[in-house]
Design a protein around this motif. Structure first.
Motif, PDB file in Angstrom:
ATOM      1  N   GLN A 151       1.544   6.237  -7.705  1.00 20.18           N
ATOM      2  CA  GLN A 151       2.758   5.924  -8.462  1.00 20.18           C
ATOM      3  C   GLN A 151       2.757   4.518  -9.056  1.00 20.18           C
ATOM      4  OE1 GLN A 151       6.393   6.920  -6.442  1.00 20.18           O
ATOM      5  NE2 GLN A 151       5.640   8.932  -5.785  1.00 20.18           N
ATOM      6  N   SER A 172      -2.761   2.201  -6.501  1.00 22.03           N
ATOM      7  CA  SER A 172      -2.091   3.018  -5.486  1.00 22.03           C
ATOM      8  C   SER A 172      -1.234   4.081  -6.161  1.00 22.03           C
ATOM      9  CB  SER A 172      -1.233   2.129  -4.581  1.00 22.03           C
ATOM     10  OG  SER A 172      -0.296   1.395  -5.346  1.00 22.03           O
ATOM     11  N   ASP A 177       7.413  -2.816  -3.027  1.00 22.35           N
ATOM     12  CA  ASP A 177       7.437  -2.484  -4.453  1.00 22.35           C
ATOM     13  C   ASP A 177       7.675  -3.748  -5.269  1.00 22.35           C
ATOM     14  OD1 ASP A 177       7.165   0.063  -3.556  1.00 22.35           O
ATOM     15  OD2 ASP A 177       9.083   0.806  -4.310  1.00 22.35           O
ATOM     16  N   ARG A 179       3.623   0.411  -6.431  1.00 22.20           N
ATOM     17  CA  ARG A 179       4.414   1.312  -5.597  1.00 22.20           C
ATOM     18  C   ARG A 179       3.571   1.812  -4.428  1.00 22.20           C
ATOM     19  NH1 ARG A 179       7.296  -1.032  -8.374  1.00 22.20           N
ATOM     20  NH2 ARG A 179       8.926  -0.298  -9.803  1.00 22.20           N
ATOM     21  N   GLN A 180       4.261   2.371  -3.427  1.00 20.99           N
ATOM     22  CA  GLN A 180       3.641   2.901  -2.205  1.00 20.99           C
ATOM     23  C   GLN A 180       2.714   1.879  -1.571  1.00 20.99           C
ATOM     24  OE1 GLN A 180       2.331   6.962  -2.128  1.00 20.99           O
ATOM     25  NE2 GLN A 180       4.206   7.733  -3.049  1.00 20.99           N
ATOM     26  N   ASP A 181       1.399   2.031  -1.677  1.00 19.96           N
ATOM     27  CA  ASP A 181       0.520   1.051  -1.025  1.00 19.96           C
ATOM     28  C   ASP A 181       0.428  -0.270  -1.789  1.00 19.96           C
ATOM     29  OD1 ASP A 181      -0.030   2.745   1.087  1.00 19.96           O
ATOM     30  OD2 ASP A 181      -1.769   3.642   0.091  1.00 19.96           O
TER      31      ASP A 181
END
Length: 355
Positions: free
Chosen positions: A321, A319, A287, A251-253
């Protein structure tokens, strides 16, 4: 016991390349990928090391593509009206709710399993590797190639009686150079039993809570270990194989950086030696959920003692989450004597080999 038949052996199983359907559920007949039949009755404390490998090619297209394949290993014992499920492995790739673009992949899969035989060791056994579930969305094609299914039948760790008659010295033609003959004879007598039969250790695995952040200043996480006794062998080689599935939820990065470490601890000193470290890195532009196989091999030549080998997780950096999990862990140690050919003095007339 038949001395020749008591030696370890390997069998190449039958493999198949079926056309894979769009969807397949557990309620339908399984799709057979490979089978291998063995008869281990002449092996002391028989263990079976099974290995299935393949490449499967797939193309992901469009919005939120998904592919899930579940494999199952089955054991059937002759004269017993039952099937035993030994293990299941699940490969999965799923991208986010956005246009992932086109992704062409040729994905290797290696599935390992070590089966310790008890009462079944006197009966013929058939192992089958199957696909029992397929889920796919926006997967343009799915093909399986380069399949292989093998079974290595070998004694479990212990002190099996040698199929050879102790320190037997083979007489050579007198024309062999006496100094070469005497040196070889002395090495043969001093090295214990250079023909000690190979054996395997099926390690034990652990399921600890995995920290989502781990650095070298923290205690490593023990994943698996196996103990090997080479006191009765001489100049042996230990082939260690660790396998697992790594599930990354990015998730995110969208990154997951892990590092694994193989450690050796031997008696009587208890000294820890780091043998190897392997990085595992995953990064995707969006994602992504992926559950994939992982295999590491290492060959060690440390002998004449009792050693414990441990596979540890020593680093984890993810990263925000993101998360990960490690499942289907296996650590095996195959011990072979690499001086089964004791006398290979020189090439030419009069050379005599003993294997």
């Amino acid at each position: 016991m038949n001395k020749i038949s008591s030696l370890p052996f390997a069998l190449c199983g039958n493999t198949f390349q079926p056309t894979l359907p769009e969807q397949w559920s557990r309620g339908e007949p399984p799709i057979l990928l490979g089978s291998v039949a063995i008869n281990p009755k002449f092996i002391e404390r028989p263990h079976v090391l099974l290995k299935f490998s393949e490449f499967f090619q797939f193309t992901l297209v469009g919005l939120s593509p998904k592919l899930k394949i579940t494999y199952r290993l089955i054991k059937e014992v002759k004269n017993e009206d039952r099937k035993e499920i030994l293990n299941e492995w699940e490969f999965e790739f799923a991208a986010a709710e956005e246009d992932f673009g086109n992704l062409d992949t040729n994905q290797p899969t290696v599935l390992n399993y070590c089966d310790r035989l008890d009462k079944e060791g006197k009966n013929s056994i058939t192992y089958r590797i199957e696909i029992i579930e397929i889920q796919r969305k926006n997967v343009k094609r799915l093909d399986i190639t380069n399949t292989s299914f093998t079974a290595t039948v070998i004694s479990g760790q212990g002190e099996p009686s040698s199929p050879y008659s102790g320190n037997r010295v083979r007489r050579y033609p007198s024309k062999l150079h006496p100094s070469i003959y005497e040196i070889s004879r002395m090495q043969h007598l001093q090295n214990g039993n250079p023909n000690h039969p190979p054996f395997i250790g099926c390690g034990k695995t652990f399921n600890p809570v995995l920290p989502q952040s781990l650095n070298r200043g923290m205690a490593p996480v023990l994943l698996a270990e196996v103990t090997v006794n080479t006191q009765k062998t001489s100049q042996s080689g230990t082939l260690l194989t660790f396998s697992s599935f790594i599930k990354s939820i990015l998730r995110q990065d969208h990154f997951n950086h892990l590092k694994f470490r193989l450690v050796r601890i031997c008696l009587p000193s208890g000294k820890r030696d780091v043998l190897m470290e392997w990085p595992f890195l995953r990064e995707f532009p969006s994602d992504t959920d992926i559950n994939e196989p992982l295999v590491y091999n290492f060959c060690d030549r440390y002998t004449k003692t009792i050693c414990k080998y441990r596979m540890e997780l020593v680093e984890a950096r993810l990263s925000v989450q993101s998360s990960f999990d490690i499942s289907n862990k296996s650590l095996t140690a195959q011990v072979f004597n690499y001086r089964h050919v004791v006398y290979e003095l020189f090439k030419g007339e009069g050379v005599s080999h003993e294997t």
